[in-house]
Design an enzyme around this catalytic site. Sequence first.
Site, short mmCIF file in Angstrom:
data_model
loop_
_atom_site.label_atom_id
_atom_site.label_comp_id
_atom_site.label_asym_id
_atom_site.label_seq_id
_atom_site.Cartn_x
_atom_site.Cartn_y
_atom_site.Cartn_z
N SER A 9 3.58 -27.23 13.36
CA SER A 9 4.29 -28.45 13.72
C SER A 9 5.38 -28.08 14.71
O SER A 9 6.34 -27.38 14.37
CB SER A 9 4.92 -29.10 12.49
OG SER A 9 5.94 -30.00 12.93
N HIS A 34 0.31 -29.70 15.81
CA HIS A 34 0.70 -30.88 15.02
C HIS A 34 1.96 -31.51 15.64
O HIS A 34 2.99 -30.85 15.79
CB HIS A 34 0.96 -30.43 13.58
CG HIS A 34 1.26 -31.53 12.62
ND1 HIS A 34 0.27 -32.25 11.98
CD2 HIS A 34 2.44 -32.02 12.17
CE1 HIS A 34 0.84 -33.14 11.17
NE2 HIS A 34 2.15 -33.03 11.27
N ASP A 36 4.75 -34.43 15.38
CA ASP A 36 5.38 -35.36 14.44
C ASP A 36 6.14 -36.45 15.20
O ASP A 36 7.26 -36.24 15.66
CB ASP A 36 6.34 -34.59 13.53
CG ASP A 36 5.60 -33.78 12.49
OD1 ASP A 36 4.75 -34.35 11.79
OD2 ASP A 36 5.84 -32.56 12.40
N MET A 38 8.19 -39.75 15.25
CA MET A 38 9.04 -40.52 14.32
C MET A 38 9.81 -41.58 15.09
O MET A 38 10.28 -41.33 16.20
CB MET A 38 10.03 -39.58 13.63
CG MET A 38 9.37 -38.43 12.90
SD MET A 38 10.58 -37.49 11.94
CE MET A 38 9.59 -36.05 11.50
N HIS A 67 0.61 -36.96 14.22
CA HIS A 67 1.02 -37.55 12.94
C HIS A 67 2.04 -38.64 13.23
O HIS A 67 3.19 -38.35 13.58
CB HIS A 67 1.61 -36.42 12.08
CG HIS A 67 2.12 -36.86 10.74
ND1 HIS A 67 2.88 -36.03 9.92
CD2 HIS A 67 2.01 -38.03 10.06
CE1 HIS A 67 3.19 -36.67 8.82
NE2 HIS A 67 2.68 -37.89 8.88
N MET A 69 4.57 -41.15 12.24
CA MET A 69 5.46 -41.64 11.20
C MET A 69 6.24 -42.81 11.80
O MET A 69 7.43 -42.73 12.06
CB MET A 69 6.39 -40.51 10.73
CG MET A 69 5.67 -39.52 9.83
SD MET A 69 6.53 -37.95 9.71
CE MET A 69 5.88 -37.18 11.18
N MET A 138 1.49 -35.60 2.05
CA MET A 138 2.87 -35.18 2.36
C MET A 138 3.43 -34.42 1.16
O MET A 138 3.44 -34.95 0.04
CB MET A 138 3.76 -36.39 2.65
CG MET A 138 3.57 -37.09 3.98
SD MET A 138 3.75 -36.08 5.46
CE MET A 138 5.34 -35.32 5.25
N GLY A 143 10.18 -37.10 7.62
CA GLY A 143 11.41 -37.35 8.40
C GLY A 143 12.02 -36.10 9.00
O GLY A 143 12.56 -36.14 10.09
N PHE A 144 11.94 -35.02 8.26
CA PHE A 144 12.63 -33.81 8.73
C PHE A 144 11.83 -32.56 8.41
O PHE A 144 11.13 -32.51 7.39
CB PHE A 144 14.01 -33.70 8.07
CG PHE A 144 14.87 -34.91 8.31
CD1 PHE A 144 15.61 -35.02 9.48
CD2 PHE A 144 14.89 -35.96 7.39
CE1 PHE A 144 16.37 -36.16 9.73
CE2 PHE A 144 15.66 -37.10 7.63
CZ PHE A 144 16.39 -37.20 8.79
N GLY A 145 12.01 -31.55 9.27
CA GLY A 145 11.44 -30.24 8.97
C GLY A 145 12.36 -29.49 8.01
O GLY A 145 13.50 -29.92 7.75
N GLY A 146 11.87 -28.41 7.47
CA GLY A 146 12.72 -27.52 6.66
C GLY A 146 13.09 -28.01 5.28
O GLY A 146 14.06 -27.52 4.70
N ASP A 176 1.33 -31.09 4.38
CA ASP A 176 2.39 -31.09 5.39
C ASP A 176 3.76 -31.15 4.73
O ASP A 176 4.09 -32.14 4.08
CB ASP A 176 2.16 -32.31 6.30
CG ASP A 176 3.11 -32.35 7.48
OD1 ASP A 176 3.90 -31.40 7.66
OD2 ASP A 176 3.05 -33.35 8.23
N GLY A 177 4.55 -30.09 4.93
CA GLY A 177 5.93 -30.05 4.44
C GLY A 177 6.18 -28.89 3.50
O GLY A 177 5.53 -28.76 2.46
N GLY A 178 7.09 -28.01 3.90
CA GLY A 178 7.47 -26.90 3.04
C GLY A 178 6.38 -25.86 2.83
O GLY A 178 6.39 -25.13 1.84
N GLY A 198 6.01 -25.95 10.01
CA GLY A 198 6.98 -26.03 11.09
C GLY A 198 7.99 -24.91 11.00
O GLY A 198 7.91 -23.90 11.69
N SER A 199 8.95 -25.07 10.08
CA SER A 199 10.05 -24.11 10.01
C SER A 199 9.58 -22.70 9.65
O SER A 199 10.11 -21.72 10.17
CB SER A 199 11.14 -24.59 9.05
OG SER A 199 10.57 -24.94 7.82
C1 DX5 Z 1 7.87 -33.90 8.15
C2 DX5 Z 1 6.77 -33.57 9.14
C3 DX5 Z 1 6.29 -32.20 9.04
C4 DX5 Z 1 7.35 -31.14 9.27
C5 DX5 Z 1 6.99 -29.93 8.50
O1 DX5 Z 1 8.18 -35.24 8.24
O2 DX5 Z 1 5.66 -34.42 8.95
O3 DX5 Z 1 5.17 -31.96 9.89
O4 DX5 Z 1 7.50 -30.81 10.61
O5 DX5 Z 1 8.03 -29.04 8.63
P1 DX5 Z 1 8.27 -27.87 7.60
O6 DX5 Z 1 7.05 -26.98 7.68
O7 DX5 Z 1 9.50 -27.20 8.12
O8 DX5 Z 1 8.44 -28.49 6.27
ZN ZN Z 2 3.72 -33.89 10.10
#
Ligand code: DX5
Ligand code: ZN
Length: 217
Positions: A9, A34, A36, A38, A67, A69, A138, A143-146, A176-178, A198-199
């Site tokens: 991502s 990927h 994102d 938003m 993706h 959102m 999800m 909404g946010f990475g990390g 997707d996420g964490g 992502g992170s």
């Molecule tokens: C969150 C996004 C994810 C996000 C994942 O809303 O849909 O794609 O970038 O980031 P990490 O891997 O840091 O959780």
């Molecule tokens: Zn995503």
Amino acid sequence: MQRHLVAPSVLSADFARMAEVLQMLEKSSADWIHWDVMDGCFVPNITFGMDFIRALRPYSGKFFDVHLMIENPAQYIETFARAGANGITIHWEADRHLHRTVSHIKDLGLKAGIAINPATPVNILEDIVSHLDLILIMSVNPGFGGQKFIQQTYKKLNETRQMLERNASKALIQVDGGVSAENAHKLIDEGADVLVAGSFIFNSPDPVKAIELLKNI
Ligand code: DX5
Ligand code: ZN
């Protein structure tokens, strides 16, 4: 069994150097990119839109996994397709006419996915699953990475796998996420086909190696 895919991502990458980031990813074992998107309404954050993706399309030959959102995703399917998306995933929570929107995505020759938030049960997809190429589970609130991975996701992946089997569906399951090297193995075991990260990738000193790590799980 098909090997899992890795989809970095770019939300966690340096936006000021996105063309270079894509060139770096081109040489990595990343399968998809990927994106994102938003809108500040469906989620409390704003990232980028179709023009950003269109501008960056020449820098990558990889599958663009978009993706959305955003509220009212149906209105924007065509512009994201023209911007270079190869697959579009919309949220179950954002569209009242999912069957119509999914058909529209597929009529444009793209792969169609539906994403569900952590509080949305898997079984609401039962009547659409046979039309889908991808289900995105999800594992954080969008909404946010990390953010911290939500443990209940393992159970949902398992339920999704069972639902796909019940319906003889070949849709891919994306998480997707964490996602990190720590939980990737268990995620694949529970049914994930596509790992979005992502992170874990972009906060690492060597993103190409981090991708390799996820790919070789
Ligand atoms: C969150 C996004 C994810 C996000 C994942 O809303 O849909 O794609 O970038 O980031 P990490 O891997 O840091 O959780
Ligand atoms: Zn995503």
